[in-house]
Design a protein around this motif. Sequence first.
Motif: not given
Length: 285
Positions: A103-108
Motif C-alpha cells: 500500500v503506497g501513498h503519494s511518492l510511495g
Amino acid sequence: MGHTQGAPEWVPTRDGRRLHAMVLPGPSGAGTPTVVFEAGAAAARWSWAAVQPEVARAARAIVYDRSGLGLSAPDPKGRTLQRMADDLNDLLGHFGSGPFVLVGHSLGGPVVRLAAAREPERIAGLVLADPVDEAAEVLFGRRFRTFEKLSFPVLAGFARTGLLKRSFRWLLDATPPDFRQDMEREAFHPGVIRTQREQARTFLDEVAAWREHPPELGSIPVTVISGALTGSGMNAEVRAQANAAHEHRAAQSPRGRHVIAARSGHYVPVTEPELIAAEIARLPG
C-alpha cells in the motif's frame, strides 16, 4: 500498554543499513496476505496511524520508515527510486516469502510499483492512495519542477523555526497520543527536508522514463484511490490530471479498480482511512 502501531523491529538492508519497522501481528491463523505500507515523500510510519490498526483486525500489518525518515538512519548512497524499491524488497524478505499486499501513498505509489515489478511472485495486490503517476503530464513541466526546487529552502526554514510543525497542527490534532509523540519528535526537523530533497533529486526523471517503459506488474491486482478535492498544492487542473492518470493506471491491470475518495484531497490515509482499509480487504487472499 504497547504502542498503537505494534512492536518495533529493526530490518537489515543488503548494504548494512537498518530500517525501523513496527508490526501488528493480526489474528492468529488469519491466512491472509501480510500488508506493508509505504509512506509519502516526507512521511514515515505514523502517516498510517488510522489505517494500520484497522487492517490488523484481519491481517498482519507492517509500517516502516524509509532511510532518513522516522527512526531509520539516512542512506549515504542517496535516495533514488531504485534504492527505495530495493529497501522495500529487503524489508519484505525479512518478513517472509509472502504473499504481500503493498500500500503506497503519494511518492510511495511508484516505490511499491517498482518493488512489486521486481519480485511479482510474492505480491498479492497493490493499493495506491493518491499516488504520483507518470501519466500526469503536469509533473514534468518546468513550472512544477521550479516550484519543487524553490520549496525546499522555504521548508527547511520552516523546520528550523518551528513553523513546519505549526502548519501541520491539524494532522497532529487528528492522531492518538502515541502517534503524536512520535511525530513531534521525528517529523518536523531539518533532516526530514534534507531527505525529501535527496529523494526529489532524481525522482521525476526516473518516473518520467516510465512513460515509455513502466514497471511490468503482470496480473497483480491494482487498486488506485484518488482524492476528489483540491488543496495541498493541487488546484483543479492538477487534480483533474492526477485523477485521469489514476484511472489510466488502474485500467492497465487486468483486475484494476479506480476509486474516488469523495471527502479527501491528497491526504487520503488521514481523511478516509476506512476507505483504504476496505479496499485492502477487497483484494483476493
